[in-house]
Design an enzyme around this catalytic site. Structure first.
Site, mmCIF file in Angstrom:
data_model
loop_
_atom_site.group_PDB
_atom_site.id
_atom_site.type_symbol
_atom_site.label_atom_id
_atom_site.label_comp_id
_atom_site.label_asym_id
_atom_site.label_seq_id
_atom_site.Cartn_x
_atom_site.Cartn_y
_atom_site.Cartn_z
ATOM 1 N N PHE A 172 0.806 -1.230 0.000
ATOM 2 C CA PHE A 172 0.000 0.000 0.000
ATOM 3 C C PHE A 172 0.833 1.271 0.000
ATOM 4 O O PHE A 172 0.326 2.344 -0.271
ATOM 5 C CB PHE A 172 -0.938 0.009 1.227
ATOM 6 N N LYS A 196 -1.398 -7.003 -9.542
ATOM 7 C CA LYS A 196 -2.368 -6.977 -8.437
ATOM 8 C C LYS A 196 -1.987 -5.842 -7.496
ATOM 9 O O LYS A 196 -1.046 -5.946 -6.717
ATOM 10 C CB LYS A 196 -2.399 -8.300 -7.668
ATOM 11 N N GLU A 199 -4.930 -3.807 -2.092
ATOM 12 C CA GLU A 199 -6.385 -3.632 -1.920
ATOM 13 C C GLU A 199 -6.702 -2.331 -1.184
ATOM 14 O O GLU A 199 -7.834 -1.890 -1.148
ATOM 15 C CB GLU A 199 -6.984 -4.829 -1.172
ATOM 16 N N LYS A 200 -5.670 -1.706 -0.583
ATOM 17 C CA LYS A 200 -5.918 -0.493 0.198
ATOM 18 C C LYS A 200 -5.890 0.772 -0.647
ATOM 19 O O LYS A 200 -6.491 1.781 -0.293
ATOM 20 C CB LYS A 200 -4.890 -0.377 1.329
ATOM 21 N N SER A 249 5.178 -7.116 3.052
ATOM 22 C CA SER A 249 5.666 -7.585 4.355
ATOM 23 C C SER A 249 6.366 -8.943 4.238
ATOM 24 O O SER A 249 6.201 -9.658 3.244
ATOM 25 C CB SER A 249 4.487 -7.721 5.311
ATOM 26 N N CYS A 304 9.572 1.769 3.227
ATOM 27 C CA CYS A 304 10.434 0.626 3.568
ATOM 28 C C CYS A 304 11.846 1.103 3.846
ATOM 29 O O CYS A 304 12.639 0.386 4.442
ATOM 30 C CB CYS A 304 10.435 -0.381 2.445
ATOM 31 N N GLU A 404 9.117 -4.554 12.845
ATOM 32 C CA GLU A 404 9.013 -3.368 11.997
ATOM 33 C C GLU A 404 7.794 -2.574 12.467
ATOM 34 O O GLU A 404 6.692 -3.125 12.535
ATOM 35 C CB GLU A 404 8.833 -3.800 10.537
HETATM 36 P P1 NAD Z 1 1.417 -6.679 2.874
HETATM 37 O O1 NAD Z 1 2.391 -7.792 2.839
HETATM 38 O O2 NAD Z 1 0.348 -6.701 3.892
HETATM 39 O O3 NAD Z 1 0.663 -6.619 1.443
HETATM 40 C C1 NAD Z 1 1.399 -6.636 0.244
HETATM 41 C C2 NAD Z 1 0.611 -7.427 -0.797
HETATM 42 O O4 NAD Z 1 0.536 -8.804 -0.413
HETATM 43 C C3 NAD Z 1 -0.813 -6.936 -0.960
HETATM 44 O O5 NAD Z 1 -1.094 -6.875 -2.332
HETATM 45 C C4 NAD Z 1 -1.643 -7.968 -0.221
HETATM 46 O O6 NAD Z 1 -2.906 -8.157 -0.802
HETATM 47 C C5 NAD Z 1 -0.807 -9.233 -0.321
HETATM 48 N N1 NAD Z 1 -0.895 -10.085 0.870
HETATM 49 C C6 NAD Z 1 -0.873 -9.666 2.167
HETATM 50 N N2 NAD Z 1 -0.929 -10.723 2.992
HETATM 51 C C7 NAD Z 1 -0.974 -11.826 2.224
HETATM 52 C C8 NAD Z 1 -1.034 -13.230 2.496
HETATM 53 N N3 NAD Z 1 -1.053 -13.695 3.732
HETATM 54 N N4 NAD Z 1 -1.065 -14.083 1.450
HETATM 55 C C9 NAD Z 1 -1.033 -13.619 0.190
HETATM 56 N N5 NAD Z 1 -0.991 -12.301 -0.129
HETATM 57 C C10 NAD Z 1 -0.949 -11.419 0.871
HETATM 58 O O7 NAD Z 1 2.258 -5.338 2.917
HETATM 59 P P2 NAD Z 1 1.702 -3.851 3.082
HETATM 60 O O8 NAD Z 1 1.210 -3.669 4.468
HETATM 61 O O9 NAD Z 1 0.821 -3.490 1.950
HETATM 62 O O10 NAD Z 1 3.066 -3.011 2.886
HETATM 63 C C11 NAD Z 1 3.926 -2.699 3.945
HETATM 64 C C12 NAD Z 1 5.115 -3.634 3.944
HETATM 65 O O11 NAD Z 1 5.794 -3.582 2.696
HETATM 66 C C13 NAD Z 1 6.164 -3.245 4.980
HETATM 67 O O12 NAD Z 1 6.646 -4.425 5.588
HETATM 68 C C14 NAD Z 1 7.259 -2.578 4.153
HETATM 69 O O13 NAD Z 1 8.540 -2.630 4.718
HETATM 70 C C15 NAD Z 1 7.187 -3.395 2.911
HETATM 71 N N6 NAD Z 1 7.771 -2.690 1.783
HETATM 72 C C16 NAD Z 1 8.996 -3.101 1.359
HETATM 73 C C17 NAD Z 1 9.607 -2.447 0.309
HETATM 74 C C18 NAD Z 1 10.952 -2.866 -0.165
HETATM 75 O O14 NAD Z 1 11.319 -2.483 -1.261
HETATM 76 N N7 NAD Z 1 11.698 -3.647 0.601
HETATM 77 C C19 NAD Z 1 8.955 -1.365 -0.311
HETATM 78 C C20 NAD Z 1 7.695 -0.988 0.145
HETATM 79 C C21 NAD Z 1 7.109 -1.662 1.198
#
Ligand code: NAD
Length: 520
Positions: A172, A196, A199-200, A249, A304, A404
């Site tokens: 998101f 994809k 969703e947020k 994440s 991140c 985190e």
């Molecule tokens: P998230 O993992 O909750 O969601 C990311 C994506 O994964 C979404 O599209 C979501 O629908 C999907 N998803 C979530 N849980 C899932 C599951 N159990 N099974 C399958 N799909 C699932 O992450 P977020 O809250 O949207 O973003 C924040 C996180 O992203 C933080 O941990 C941040 O550090 C990380 N991030 C990392 C970078 C990087 O380049 N390292 C960049 C941006 C964000």
């Protein structure tokens, strides 16, 4: 909402009217060049984090619709991979022009759905735009290698070919930049794509797709499906998808990495972080304070590469006092307000989680130097706001350090020596970014050599590399072999083919030799 609707639904005229006439509007999928309303009756609200208004809804796309998106990408692939690279580059040249034209619209959408300030949302778009600009030079980036006469009259060359259908799964926190890390590189290499969005905040992806089609991207080359875990699992399992780019994440990223790799797919997975800065006593005071505050609290800590922990070498007291003064002066407000320095966090649950981690820090002995938990923003009383928060005396065993936080919370640690500080940072499981603040070249060089983080800043707080390099997180912040964008990104979205050719007048006769050919 009306402005948003018009940007989604009325600007291209290709959207089915049913999705735009709903209230709240439903975000369409993009399948085979058409924006279509999903048949699914299950939806998730997209909520403005400053106001709690429901901006739109995303559908939990059905399996049939997902299959249709993959099939559209599969059918578009043969013609697109055979489209001259110069033509593919020109689509990117046009796309970068259109993104510039519509930056304000994209930024407003990002602020509405994600909450960050408008200025920061412009940065989100701009950092993605730079990847599109880089993709305009794909012919050079994708060049192969050639060695003539590897044996008598025989030449060998290698070319980088596209993989086929690739997919991207987004977080998101950067609704424009992260989709733009993915599909421009993938499609300019000749792949087709299924995206994809989070969703947020799916709106920016839809606008970008509209722009890509306006730029001339043929139908089916870029497809978008919405949903959460089920659609992600379907992406991991689908036999026609060859590679997955994931950002988010660790829980989701490691699940996707193992599930999709077990199916033989390439995966690049950028995940969570705990970014540290080491501050040496000789650091320039004002520049360092400004950098710490900007990197710790910008985007409400939801980057991140946000700064999470500062390790002061020597006495930390006077640094912490000044840090608190500096952080206090920041204005917390809705991202649309011109004076806002930081906006809300993404959801009520995120706010609750961040507040719990602050509380647990206090309970385990950290000192709360600045507490942003009870902030009320006039006019936006329902927003998920947390003001800048500073905890000092933090130790490695505290939950607020181990997890985190992803909110506007800066942890302060004191170390007796530079060596101890480096050791402290290196013990952390994450390895996204680390920075040092010093005026000593020798100390900076020692840091650069010994620190175990993929992206190192020397007097630079958020060292996110530009697209001619790659985003090189390491340790628990990354899984895979080939990083996002830059040369590694091109390698990720292409596979190598090596051709050995013989064109000479063959003498004939000579008989058959069954020995291993050698270069003579
Ligand atoms: P998230 O993992 O909750 O969601 C990311 C994506 O994964 C979404 O599209 C979501 O629908 C999907 N998803 C979530 N849980 C899932 C599951 N159990 N099974 C399958 N799909 C699932 O992450 P977020 O809250 O949207 O973003 C924040 C996180 O992203 C933080 O941990 C941040 O550090 C990380 N991030 C990392 C970078 C990087 O380049 N390292 C960049 C941006 C964000």
């Amino acid at each position: 909402i009306f402005a948003l609707r018009s940007s989604y639904y009325f600007s291209t005229g290709v959207v089915e009217p049913s999705s735009s006439l709903r209230s709240p509007p439903r975000v369409p999928n993009l399948i085979g060049g058409k924006f279509v309303d999903s048949q699914s009756s299950s939806t998730i609200d997209v909520i403005n984090p400053a106001t709690q208004e429901v901006v739109s809804q995303i559908p939990l796309t059905t399996n049939e619709e997902f299959k249709a998106a993959v099939s559209a990408a599969k059918h578009a692939f043969p013609a697109w991979r055979n489209t001259p690279i110069t033509t593919r580059q020109r689509v990117m040249l046009k796309l970068q022009e259109l993104i510039r034209r519509d930056t304000d619209k994209l930024a407003m959408n990002i602020t509405t759905e994600q909450g960050k300030t408008l200025k920061d949302a412009h940065g989100d778009v701009f950092r993605g735009l730079e990847v599109v600009e880089h993709a305009c030079g794909m012919a050079t980036l994708q060049m192969g290698e050639y060695v003539p006469n590897v044996a008598n009259g025989i030449d060998t060359f290698s070319i980088r070919e596209p993989l086929g259908v690739c997919a991207g799964i987004c977080p998101f926190n950067f609704p424009a930049m992260i989709p733009l890390w993915m599909f421009p590189v993938a499609v300019t290499c000749g792949n087709t794509f299924v995206l994809k969005p989070s969703e947020k905040d799916p709106g920016a992806s839809i606008i970008l797709a509209e722009l890509a089609m306006e730029a001339g991207l043929p139908n089916g080359v870029l497809n978008i499906v919405h949903g959460t875990n089920d659609i992600v699992n379907a992406i991991c399992d689908d036999d026609d998808i060859r590679a997955i780019s994931f950002v988010g994440s660790n829980t989701a990223g490691m699940h996707i990495y193992s599930r999709a790799s077990a199916k033989g797919k390439r995966v690049q997975s950028n995940m969570g972080a705990k970014n540290h800065a080491i501050v040496l006593p000789d650091a320039n005071t004002d520049a360092t304070l400004n950098a710490l505050v900007a990197a710790g609290f910008g985007a409400a800590g939801q980057r991140c590469m946000a700064l999470s922990t500062v390790v002061f070498v020597g006495d930390s007291q006077s640094w912490e006092n000044k840090l608190v003064e500096c952080a206090k002066s920041l204005k917390v407000n809705a991202g649309t307000e011109p004076d806002a320095d930081l906006g809300p966090v993404i959801s009520k649950q995120a706010k609750e989680r961040v507040c719990k981690l602050i509380e647990s820090g206090v309970e385990s002995g950290a000192r709360l130097l600045l507490d942003g938990r009870n902030i009320v923003v006039p006019g936006y009383e329902d927003g998920n706001f947390i003001g800048p928060t500073i905890l000092s005396g933090v130790t490695a065993d505290m939950d607020c350090y181990k997890e985190e936080i992803f909110g506007p919370v800066l942890l302060c640690v004191e170390a007796d020596s530079f060596e101890e500080a480096i050791h402290f940072v290196n013990r952390n499981k994450y390895g996204n970014g680390a920075a040092i603040f010093t005026t000593s070249g020798a100390a900076a060089r020692k840091f650069q050599t010994e620190i175990e983080a993929g992206q190192v800043g020397i007097n630079v707080p958020i060292p996110v590399p530009l697209p001619f390099f790659s985003f090189t997180g390491s340790k628990a912040s990354f899984a895979g072999d080939l990083n996002f964008y830059g040369k590694a990104g091109v390698n990720f979205y292409t596979q190598i083919k090596t051709i050995t050719q013989q064109w000479k007048d063959l003498p004939g006769g000579g008989g058959v030799s069954l020995a291993m050919p050698t270069s003579q």
